[in-house]
Write an enzyme that holds these catalytic residues in place. Structure first.
Site, mmCIF file in Angstrom:
data_model
loop_
_atom_site.group_PDB
_atom_site.id
_atom_site.type_symbol
_atom_site.label_atom_id
_atom_site.label_comp_id
_atom_site.label_asym_id
_atom_site.label_seq_id
_atom_site.Cartn_x
_atom_site.Cartn_y
_atom_site.Cartn_z
ATOM 1 N NE ARG A 36 -2.633 1.146 3.606
ATOM 2 C CZ ARG A 36 -3.535 1.240 4.590
ATOM 3 N NH1 ARG A 36 -4.833 1.345 4.296
ATOM 4 N NH2 ARG A 36 -3.154 1.195 5.852
ATOM 5 C CG ASP A 67 -4.120 3.096 11.017
ATOM 6 O OD1 ASP A 67 -5.082 3.836 11.335
ATOM 7 O OD2 ASP A 67 -4.207 2.221 10.136
#
Length: 567
Positions: free
Chosen positions: A207, A490
Site C-alpha cells: 500500500r 494508525d
C-alpha cells in the site's frame, strides 16, 4: 473498526505487545528500528539523472533502492503524471465545497452508462490472489515484515501509508525490507532472538501513500514527487520481475481514492510503468473504498482500473473520517456518537458494505472486509475473551454477507478470521459467485448517519484526546502503528479522533452525560488532564493536536502539518 468495538482497557499507557511495537521513547531524529540520524532535507544531485535530487540516508541498502536507474524511473513518472495529480487534488477541493454548500452527495449522472452496462468485468485474478480469506496488515520494518509474512495469513498488506511515519529512513528502509523479503534474503535479530522467513509466506500486497502527500526528500526539476509515486515506483521497479519469476506479481492496495478520475490516473500510471519495464498488465490493484465520495463511484472505479483491478476493500476507519470531514458543517444530522459506539451494524455502514459486496461480485472483483484492530492482551484473559468473541462475530457477519476475506491487525487473530471464512467458503477460494441481487442501496442509505445509535459523552471526548495525543507522539517519533488500550491505532484512527472533536465543537454538540456543550475551553481542560496522566514529552503532540482539532479551519489531513515535524 470492529463490528462490535472491543472494550477499552482502563490502562492509558501503551505497552509492548508480542510481535508489535508499542510506544517507546525515541530520541528526536533517531529512527527506533533502523537506527541512523534523521536530518533536515539536504539534497544532492544524482549522477546520470538530470534534475533529480535526493536527501542522504544512512539506511543499509539505500544505494540499491535509490540507484540512478530507479530515480530516473521515478522522475519519468513525475514528469508524466505530476500535473494531472495536482489537477485532481484541486478537484477534491471543488467537490468538498459543493458538499458544504448543498449537504448532499449522489451517484453521478454522467457515468450511469458504466453502471448500467451489465457486460464488463475486471481482469481475472492471478492464481496466488484467488484466495484472500485472511489478510494481515502492518508496517514494513524488518521484524514486522517477517512476522506478517510468517503469520499464516493468505495476504500481507505491506503498509507504506497509514501504519508508517514517512521519516526518510522509514521510507527507504521499508523498501529495503520489501526488496530483501522478495528475494527471501531478509532476517532480523533483536535481544538475542533471530527472526527468519519461513516456507509458507503470505502474498505481498503493498500500500503506497495517498495522492495528497508529497515526498520532500526526492525532487525532480525542483518539485517534490508524490509520495504515492515514490512508494509505488520503487517497489515496482525493483521487484516486479523478481515477483513474476517467483510465480507472483506486483500487487497493490490503493488508499484515499476519492473519485473514478483518480482511479483512472492510477491505471495510466500502471500502464506507463509496465511499458517502461517491458511488461504487460501484470499489476493488480485493490482499491480501498475509504472515502464517502468513492462509495458513490465504486463501479466507475473498478471500470477505470478494470485491466488491473483485483477488488475493493471496506476501509472502515478512514471511511468514518471521510464522512465526518465532508459533512462536518452540514448540520447535526451528520454528527456521529463517541467513536467506540460506531459499529459496522449502523445503518449507513451496513449500506456501504453491502453495496461494496454487490458491486464487486457483479464485476468479478473481490470484496475485502474491514480491519479487526484488537490487539490481544498477554495479561488480561477477560479482555481477550470478550474482544475475541466480538472479532469472531464481526468476521462471521462479513463472511455471511458475501465478503471474500477480511483484515486483521495481529497474528493471533488470523485463526479467528480464517475459521469464520472457512465455515462459509469451505474448499472454495472465494465467493465471487454470490451476486447479492437482494441489495438495493440508495444515496439516502449511504448518508443515513442520523440513525446511528449512541451519544456523545465526556468519556468519548476524553478517549479521543488521549488516543490522539499518544498516537501523534508516536508518529512524530517514527512509529506509525501503535498499540494503545488493546487496539492497533494508525493515522486513520487518529483522524477520526481529532475530526470528531472539531465537528463536535463547531456543531455545538451537547454532551449526553453532563449537559455541557463541547467547546475549545472544555477540550483544553481535558487536554491538560490527559497530558498530566500521560507524563512528559507531549508538547509537540499537543501543539499538533490543537492545530488539527481546535483551529477554526479544518486541516484536510493531519499528516500534512505533522510531516513538517519529521521530514
Amino acid at each position: 473498526m470492529a463490528s462490535a468495538t472491543p472494550r477499552r482497557s482502563s490502562k492509558r499507557n501503551p505497552r509492548r505487545v508480542a510481535g508489535y511495537i508499542s510506544l517507546v521513547p525515541c530520541q528526536p531524529g533517531v529512527h527506533p528500528t533502523y537506527g541512523g540520524t534523521h536530518v533536515e532535507p539536504r539534497r544532492h544531485s544524482v549522477a546520470g539523472t538530470s534534475g533529480v535530487n535526493t536527501t542522504p540516508t544512512t539506511v543499509d541498502g539505500a544505494d540499491i533502492i535509490l540507484s540512478p536507474e530507479a530515480l530516473g524511473f521515478l522522475a519519468d513518472l513525475h514528469r508524466t503524471f505530476g500535473a494531472r495529480r495536482r489537477e485532481l487534488l484541486a478537484r477534491r477541493q471543488e467537490r468538498r465545497a459543493e458538499i458544504a454548500r448543498t449537504g448532499k452527495l449522489d451517484f453521478l449522472a454522467e457515468t450511469a452508462p458504466v453502471r448500467d452496462d451489465p457486460d464488463w468485468r475486471v481482469a481475472d485474478a492471478p492464481a496466488d490472489l484467488q484466495d484472500r480469506r485472511v489478510e494481515i496488515t502492518g508496517p514494513t520494518d524488518p521484524k514486522m515484515t517477517i512476522n506478517a509474512l510468517n503469520s499464516g495469513a493468505k495476504v500481507w498488506l505491506a503498509d507504506l501509508e497509514d501504519a508508517n511515519t514517512p521519516h526518510w529512513d522509514n521510507v527507504v528502509g521499508g523498501q529495503v525490507s520489501l526488496y530483501r523479503a522478495t528475494r527471501r534474503a531478509l532476517s532480523f535479530e533483536s535481544n538475542g532472538k533471530q527472526y527468519q522467513l519461513g516456507e509458507n509466506l503470505a502474498v505481498v500486497v503493498t500500500r503506497p501513500r495517498g495522492w495528497h502527500l508529497d515526498e520532500e526528500h526526492i525532487t525532480v526539476d525542483g518539485e517534490p514527487i508524490a509520495g504515492a509515486l515514490v512508494d509505488f515506483g520503487l517497489y515496482f521497479f525493483h521487484n516486479a520481475r523478481e515477483l513474476l519469476n517467483r510465480g507472483s506479481g506486483p500487487y497493490f492496495y490503493l488508499p484515499k481514492t476519492e473519485s473514478h478520475l483518480e482511479a483512472r490516473l492510477w491505471n495510466d500510471v500502471f500502464t506507463h510503468a509496465e511499458q517502461a519495464l517491458g511488461l504487460n498488465q501484470v499489476i493488480r490493484a485493490t482499491v480501498l473504498i475509504e472515502t464517502i465520495t468513492a462509495a458513490f463511484e465504486m463501479e466507475e472505479i473498478l471500470y477505470e482500473l478494470r485491466e488491473h483491478a483485483s477488488g475493493l476493500n471496506a476501509g472502515r476507519w478512514d471511511y468514518l473520517f471521510s464522512v465526518i470531514k465532508n459533512f462536518r458543517d452540514a448540520g447535526p444530522e451528520f454528527v456521529l456518537p463517541d467513536r467506540a459506539k460506531v459499529t459496522m451494524t449502523a445503518p449507513f455502514m451496513r449500506a456501504y458494505t453491502e453495496l461494496l459486496v454487490a458491486t464487486c461480485h457483479r464485476r468479478g472483483a473481490f470484496a475485502m472486509g474491514g480491519m479487526a484492530a484488537f490487539i490481544p492482551s498477554r495479561r488480561d484473559p477477560e479482555v481477550n475473551a470478550k474482544a475475541l468473541e466480538q472479532v469472531k462475530a464481526d468476521k462471521e457477519r462479513e463472511a455471511n454477507d458475501g465478503f471474500d476475506g477480511s483484515w486483521v491487525a495481529h497474528p493471533d487473530l488470523v485463526p479467528v478470521c480464517r475459521d469464520a471464512f472457512d465455515a462459509v467458503l469451505g474448499d472454495k477460494p472465494n465467493q465471487l459467485d454470490r451476486l447479492r441481487p437482494d441489495v438495493d442501496v440508495a444515496a439516502s442509505d449511504l448518508l443515513d448517519v442520523a440513525n446511528t445509535p449512541g451519544d456523545v459523552t465526556e468519556d468519548g471526548v476524553r478517549a479521543n484526546v488521549s488516543v490522539a495525543l499518544q498516537y501523534l507522539k508516536a508518529w512524530i517519533g517514527g512509529l506509525g502503528a501503535v498499540a494503545i488500550n488493546n487496539l492497533m491505532e494508525d493515522a486513520a484512527t487518529a483522524e477520526i479522533s481529532r475530526s470528531q472533536i472539531w465537528q463536535w465543537i463547531n456543531q455545538g454538540t451537547i454532551l449526553a452525560d453532563t449537559g455541557e456543550p463541547v467547546t475549545k475551553t472544555l477540550v483544553r481542560r481535558i487536554l491538560d488532564e490527559e497530558v498530566g496522566k500521560l507524563g512528559d514529552g507531549y508538547d509537540q503532540a499537543r501543539t499538533l493536536f490543537e492545530q488539527v482539532a481546535l483551529a477554526d479551519d479544518f486541516v484536510d489531513f493531519l499528516t500534512l502539518p505533522a510531516y513538517a515535524l519529521v521530514r
